[in-house]
Each structure stands twice: as structure tokens, then as C-alpha cells.
Design an enzyme around this catalytic site. Structure first.
Site, PDB file in Angstrom:
ATOM      1  NE  ARG A  88      -1.991  -2.370   3.138  1.00  0.00           N
ATOM      2  CZ  ARG A  88      -2.138  -2.966   4.356  1.00  0.00           C
ATOM      3  NH1 ARG A  88      -3.418  -2.598   4.823  1.00  0.00           N
ATOM      4  NH2 ARG A  88      -1.291  -3.837   4.938  1.00  0.00           N
TER       5      ARG A  88
ATOM      6  CD  GLU B 186      -6.260  -9.280  10.615  1.00  0.00           C
ATOM      7  OE1 GLU B 186      -5.860  -8.234   9.840  1.00  0.00           O
ATOM      8  OE2 GLU B 186      -6.182  -9.248  11.903  1.00  0.00           O
TER       9      GLU B 186
ATOM     10  CG  ASN C 191      38.164  39.956   7.451  1.00  0.00           C
ATOM     11  OD1 ASN C 191      37.157  40.141   8.169  1.00  0.00           O
ATOM     12  ND2 ASN C 191      38.381  40.575   6.362  1.00  0.00           N
TER      13      ASN C 191
ATOM     14  CG  ASN D  33      39.525  22.625  -2.225  1.00  0.00           C
ATOM     15  OD1 ASN D  33      39.032  23.291  -3.188  1.00  0.00           O
ATOM     16  ND2 ASN D  33      38.926  21.741  -1.526  1.00  0.00           N
TER      17      ASN D  33
ATOM     18  CB  ALA E 269      41.387  43.603  -3.497  1.00  0.00           C
TER      19      ALA E 269
ATOM     20  NE  ARG F 131      45.037  44.675  -6.983  1.00  0.00           N
ATOM     21  CZ  ARG F 131      45.149  45.436  -5.960  1.00  0.00           C
ATOM     22  NH1 ARG F 131      45.750  46.652  -6.240  1.00  0.00           N
ATOM     23  NH2 ARG F 131      44.646  44.916  -4.812  1.00  0.00           N
TER      24      ARG F 131
HETATM   25  C1  UD1 Z   1      -1.864  -6.514  11.044  1.00  0.00           C
HETATM   26  C2  UD1 Z   1      -2.819  -7.242  11.933  1.00  0.00           C
HETATM   27  C3  UD1 Z   1      -4.018  -6.472  12.488  1.00  0.00           C
HETATM   28  C4  UD1 Z   1      -3.631  -5.320  13.168  1.00  0.00           C
HETATM   29  C5  UD1 Z   1      -2.512  -4.398  12.543  1.00  0.00           C
HETATM   30  C6  UD1 Z   1      -1.876  -3.516  13.429  1.00  0.00           C
HETATM   31  C7  UD1 Z   1      -2.498  -9.499  11.277  1.00  0.00           C
HETATM   32  C8  UD1 Z   1      -3.007 -10.605  10.347  1.00  0.00           C
HETATM   33  N1  UD1 Z   1      -3.187  -8.512  11.422  1.00  0.00           N
HETATM   34  O1  UD1 Z   1      -2.466  -5.992  10.119  1.00  0.00           O
HETATM   35  O2  UD1 Z   1      -5.000  -7.335  13.116  1.00  0.00           O
HETATM   36  O3  UD1 Z   1      -4.729  -4.391  13.501  1.00  0.00           O
HETATM   37  O4  UD1 Z   1      -1.411  -5.298  12.075  1.00  0.00           O
HETATM   38  O5  UD1 Z   1      -1.168  -2.562  12.704  1.00  0.00           O
HETATM   39  O6  UD1 Z   1      -1.455  -9.915  11.985  1.00  0.00           O
HETATM   40  N2  UD1 Z   1       4.860  -8.817   8.142  1.00  0.00           N
HETATM   41  C9  UD1 Z   1       5.784  -9.746   7.892  1.00  0.00           C
HETATM   42  N3  UD1 Z   1       5.976 -10.914   7.018  1.00  0.00           N
HETATM   43  C10 UD1 Z   1       4.560 -10.848   6.614  1.00  0.00           C
HETATM   44  C11 UD1 Z   1       3.601 -10.350   6.767  1.00  0.00           C
HETATM   45  C12 UD1 Z   1       3.645  -9.027   7.487  1.00  0.00           C
HETATM   46  O7  UD1 Z   1       7.098  -9.657   8.490  1.00  0.00           O
HETATM   47  O8  UD1 Z   1       4.388 -12.126   5.822  1.00  0.00           O
HETATM   48  C13 UD1 Z   1       4.919  -7.547   8.930  1.00  0.00           C
HETATM   49  C14 UD1 Z   1       5.101  -6.384   8.242  1.00  0.00           C
HETATM   50  O9  UD1 Z   1       6.354  -5.913   7.657  1.00  0.00           O
HETATM   51  C15 UD1 Z   1       4.433  -5.469   9.074  1.00  0.00           C
HETATM   52  C16 UD1 Z   1       3.852  -6.405  10.052  1.00  0.00           C
HETATM   53  O10 UD1 Z   1       4.265  -7.570   9.788  1.00  0.00           O
HETATM   54  O11 UD1 Z   1       5.398  -4.626   9.874  1.00  0.00           O
HETATM   55  C17 UD1 Z   1       2.178  -6.063   9.974  1.00  0.00           C
HETATM   56  O12 UD1 Z   1       1.934  -6.587   8.666  1.00  0.00           O
HETATM   57  P1  UD1 Z   1       0.852  -5.817   7.907  1.00  0.00           P
HETATM   58  O13 UD1 Z   1       0.797  -6.569   6.424  1.00  0.00           O
HETATM   59  O14 UD1 Z   1       1.075  -4.301   7.790  1.00  0.00           O
HETATM   60  O15 UD1 Z   1      -0.603  -5.936   8.744  1.00  0.00           O
HETATM   61  P2  UD1 Z   1      -1.669  -5.408   8.773  1.00  0.00           P
HETATM   62  O16 UD1 Z   1      -2.688  -5.737   7.659  1.00  0.00           O
HETATM   63  O17 UD1 Z   1      -1.428  -3.967   9.215  1.00  0.00           O
HETATM   64 CA    CA Z   2       0.164  -2.611   9.323  1.00  0.00          CA
END
Ligand code: UD1
Ligand code: CA
Length: 466
Positions: free
Chosen positions: A15, A153, A375, A384, A421, A438
Site C-alpha cells: 500500500r 481481520e 579576515n 583546493n 584584493a 595584480r
Molecule cells: C496487522 C494485524 C491486524 C492489526 C494491524 C495493526 C494480522 C493478520 N493483522 O494487520 O490485526 O490490526 O496489524 O497494525 O496480523 N509482516 C511480515 N511478514 C508477513 C506479513 C507481514 O513480516 O508475511 C510484517 C510487516 O512487515 C509489518 C507487520 O508484519 O511490519 C504487519 O503486517 P501488515 O501487512 O502491515 O499487517 P496489517 O494488515 O496492518
Molecule cells: Ca500494518
């Protein structure tokens, strides 16, 4: 009880519509992940594991040492990400905190509260919830009375569930054995065909395990950054938080909404920050300074009673009572001594400007040592660079460099010496001497008058011809 922290930072952040991994998007000069790691560090956990995947090398580079790295090759969901971190918990017994890498506003204080409420209640898991006005995209907390049943979710929620005003902030504290138990039972039967970490809550609830939910006082702490618009919102909140803190400690910030100070910066009492200043990195500013308007300072050490206006300063040391600007550029490796002056349209690089020395107008000073009280006249340039190498210029104490002097380095102007100068100085000037390069001036007496008169005659002739 022992604590380990897992930070989830493997997601791409679709996103954000960016080439850059989401957690590397910056707020006040620091990537989001850095804020989360810092908050986790305040708990002094036995270990921190960061799960990286998308752009893993880049993310790894931006995290300072002291953490373990787990790789999630394919981003199959938050539950799957946690599974990848488990091998790094080998030999660890205790409780495991999990934080999303995209919640930069979370504070150490809130994390501590989450740990202690799990400990006090003896619950299998404590989780952080919030009641923000905009709940779009978050998981909802489904309760039966007071009891937490599950997290649903948004994409899987029924219309009634979507109306729930309590959301999941994505931060949890599990007993390690309860976490392992739940991870083994998470499936991908949901709208996104992902392993949801959030399912661990329902799995434990169905086992009759106790679950506690702690609601954050400031809903912003739970803000998850999924889009650029949320990034800007998080930045605004963080900025206010930092600025409030400085004002509380005695710094005047003329317009906090137009002042951008990183969390790493320290500022002394009675310093005033005028609007539109960006102060970043490991910058320390002393007392009673006047900074701004329109100043960018990165990684600088600034003394007391310094004045800087309309300027860019990077990796430099500015000593007490120095006056800089308007419109100057101080580049890395520079030290501006006490009471020295750097004026308008002056660029200084890798140079030592001693106490009370002055470079007031339109100059370039690079790889130079400018002695105490010296100065440099308007338009002085240190030449340089010979196209291959950089060379040093030394202007000794109390020397007076005339306007528009080219100092062709390596060159030295002795103590108390002058340059005329407009001179191109290629040879050292001994102390107390004058260096002048000069060609001699010739005056043609009456030349201008004659020119005017002859021109005047011609124009009369031309007019009479028409
Ligand atoms: C997630 C939560 C949601 C919560 C929200 C809070 C889940 C399924 N959902 O949703 O309930 O309200 O966070 O901000 O957990 N990440 C990984 N590997 C993956 C997927 C994600 O490391 O495979 C990491 C992402 O980099 C991120 C974090 O997990 O830092 C959250 O992932 P994101 O996809 O943002 O989850 P949300 O849809 O925001
Ligand atoms: Ca998130």
C-alpha cells in the site's frame, strides 16, 4: 521473567507503492523500524529478533547491531513471520513480545505495561488494543462481555464485527510455550490465504487460556503505517511529541507545527528554534542559541549562544557565540571557533576556522585552516582542487585576505600578512608582509570625457540624417 522481542519487518508494504521496503520509510530522518527497535530496547530484553524478508539486505543495514536477524523468504503472513523467528529463540525460556515494525509511535512505557499486565494476570497472552476514530484496515477485538474471544481481520469480518470500536494494535506478549502451541495450529483458511498471527488469540481462547487486552491511552500509539498518508500522520504526531518534550525542558519553539526535530537531538535551555528548521541525527545544541528560521542541521555539535539563520550545517562543530548565515553551507569536517563569523553565500568544507575569524561574504573555504582573528574578504576562494588532489590552505592568525583573492593551494598566508584584493596567490606570503598579484593600473586622463563627446557628435549627425 525473561523477555525476548520479535519485530516483524518482512512485509513489502504494497500500500506504500514504493520500491523501498515499508519499514525503511523515514520519519524525521530515521526509518520506522528504528523507532520500534528503540522502544523494544528500553525493555532490556534478553534478545531481539527482527524478521526481515522484502529488501532484507537494506533493512538489515539500517538496524544498528545488537539484534538477531531471521529471514522470511516468502511473505505468507504475520503468523508465518513469527514462525521464522522461532529458531532464533533456541535456548530461551520466558515470555515473547511481538511488535509490528510499522508501528513507530509505540513507546517503551506502553510495552512495559503490556509485559507487566501479562505477568500480573498470569495470562497466556496480553495484547495491545486501541480505539482510534479511523479503524480502516485493522483487526477487530471480539469479546464476550469482558473476555477476549478472538481477533477478526477486517477482510474476514462480518458487518457487525466491523462496527466494533476496539482494534488490534499488533503488539503482544506471549508465554513462549503458549505461542509455540498456537503457531502450530494456525492455518491459511481466511480471506487473504495467509498465516495470521492474530489467530493465535482464538486458538488460546478455545483452550480456555486467559487473555488480557490492554487499551492504549493515546490511540496514536497503536497507529500502524500502511500508506503514505498514515506515514505523514505518524510523523506529525511524533513531531509534536518530541517538540513538547523540548518545550517542557526549556526550549522555545516558535511554531511547533513547522519544526522538525529528530528524536536523537538534544537542545539546551533558553535556546529558541524559529520556524522551518530541520534538526536531525546526533545533533547537540547548547543553551541560549538562536536557530532559524530555515535551517537544516544534521549531526552537528553546537555550543552556547550560537546564532544560525537560513543555513545548512552537516557533521560540523560550531563553538560558543559563533554567528552563521544568512545563507551559508557548512559541510562535514568543519569546526567554527568561538565567536567566529560565517556570512552570506559562504561554503566551508573540512576546515578549521579559529576563534573570532571572519568569512563574512561570498567565499569558498575548503581544506583550510583559518587562524584566530583572521579576515577573509568578500569573494575569497581557496582553490583546493587541482583536478587530481585536494590541497591545504593555511591563513595564519590575524591575516587579512583582500577581497576576491584566489588562494591556490597548497599555500600559506603568514601571521598578520595581507593579500591585495583580486590577487591570485600561488606562493606563500610571509608573516607581516603583503602579497600582491595584480597588473599595474594605467589611467588615461580625460578618456571618458572624450568618448562621451565623440559619441554625442555622432548621435547629433545621425539624428539630422533622419
Ligand atoms: C496487522 C494485524 C491486524 C492489526 C494491524 C495493526 C494480522 C493478520 N493483522 O494487520 O490485526 O490490526 O496489524 O497494525 O496480523 N509482516 C511480515 N511478514 C508477513 C506479513 C507481514 O513480516 O508475511 C510484517 C510487516 O512487515 C509489518 C507487520 O508484519 O511490519 C504487519 O503486517 P501488515 O501487512 O502491515 O499487517 P496489517 O494488515 O496492518
Ligand atoms: Ca500494518
Amino acid at each position: 521473567m525473561n523477555l525476548a522481542v520479535i519485530i516483524l519487518a518482512a512485509g513489502e508494504g504494497t500500500r506504500m507503492k514504493s520500491k523501498k521496503p515499508k519499514v525503511l520509510h523515514e520519519i524525521l530522518g530515521q526509518p520506522m523500524i528504528a523507532y520500534v527497535v528503540d522502544a523494544a530496547r528500553t525493555l532490556e530484553p534478553e534478545r531481539i529478533v527482527v524478521v526481515v524478508g522484502h529488501g532484507s539486505e537494506l533493512v538489515r543495514q539500517r538496524i544498528n547491531g545488537g539484534v538477531r536477524i531471521a529471514i522470511q523468504e516468502e511473505q505468507l503472513g504475520t503468523g508465518h513471520a513469527v514462525m521464522q523467528a522461532i529458531p532464533e529463540l533456541e535456548g530461551f525460556e520466558g515470555q515473547v513480545m511481538i511488535i509490528c515494525g510499522d508501528t513507530p509511535l509505540i513507546t517503551g512505557r506502553t510495552l512495559t505495561g503490556l509485559v507487566s499486565s501479562r505477568e500480573k494476570s498470569g495470562a497466556a497472552v496480553s495484547l495491545l488494543t486501541a480505539k482510534p476514530t479511523d479503524r480502516t484496515g485493522y483487526g477487530r477485538i471480539v469479546r464476550d462481555g469482558n473476555r477476549v474471544l478472538k481477533i477478526v481481520e477486517e477482510k474476514d469480518a462480518s458487518p457487525e464485527e466491523r462496527l466494533i470500536d476496539e482494534i488490534n494494535a499488533g503488539t503482544y506478549c506471549f508465554k513462549k510455550d503458549a505461542l509455540l502451541f498456537a503457531l502450530g495450529r494456525i492455518s491459511v483458511e481466511n480471506a487473504q490465504k495467509e498465516y495470521y498471527l492474530t489467530d493465535a488469540v482464538e486458538i488460546l481462547a478455545l483452550q480456555g487460556e486467559k487473555i488480557v487486552a490492554c487499551t492504549v491511552e493515546e490511540p496514536a500509539e497503536g497507529l500502524g503505517v500502511n500508506s503514505r498518508s498514515q506515514l505523514a500522520r505518524a510523523a506529525r504526531i511524533l513531531r509534536r511529541r518530541i517538540n513538547e518534550c523540548h518545550m517542557f525542558s526549556g526550549v522555545t519553539i516558535v511554531e511547533p507545527d513547522l519544526t522538525f526535530i529528530s528524536s536523537t537531538v538534544r537542545i539546551g535551555r533558553d535556546t529558541t528554534i524559529h520556524p522551518n528548521c530541520y534538526i536531525e541525527g546526533e545533533t547537540v545544541i547548547g543553551e541560549e542559541c538562536e536557530i532559524g528560521p530555515n535551517v537544516r542541521i544534521v549531526d552537528c555539535s553546537i555550543g552556547d549562544e550560537v546564532q544560525v539563520e537560513q543555513a545548512v550545517l552537516k557533521s560540523a562543530t560550531i563553538e560558543d557565540r559563533a554567528v552563521l548565515g544568512p545563507f551559508c553551507h557548512v559541510r562535514p569536517g568543519t569546526r567554527i571557533g568561538r565567536g567566529a563569523k560565517i556570512g552570506g553565500f559562504v561554503e566551508v568544507k573540512q576546515s578549521e576556522i579559529e576563534e573570532e575569524a571572519k568569512v563574512p561574504h561570498l567565499s569558498y573555504v575548503g581544506d583550510a585552516k583559518i587562524g584566530k582573528g583572521a579576515n577573509l574578504g568578500a569573494g575569497t576562494i581557496t582553490c583546493n582542487f587541482d583536478g587530481f588532489e585536494k590541497h591545504e590552505t593555511v591563513v595564519e592568525e590575524d591575516a587579512f585576505v583582500g577581497s576576491d583573492t584566489m588562494l591556490v593551494a597548497p599555500v600559506r598566508i603568514g601571521k598578520g600578512a595581507f593579500t591585495g584584493a583580486g590577487s591570485v596567490i600561488t606562493k606563500d606570503v610571509p608573516a607581516d608582509s603583503l602579497g600582491l598579484e595584480r597588473s599595474e593600473q594605467k589611467n588615461s586622463i580625460g578618456w571618458a570625457k572624450k568618448r562621451r563627446e565623440s559619441r554625442g557628435k555622432k548621435s547629433v549627425e545621425r539624428r539630422s540624417k533622419r
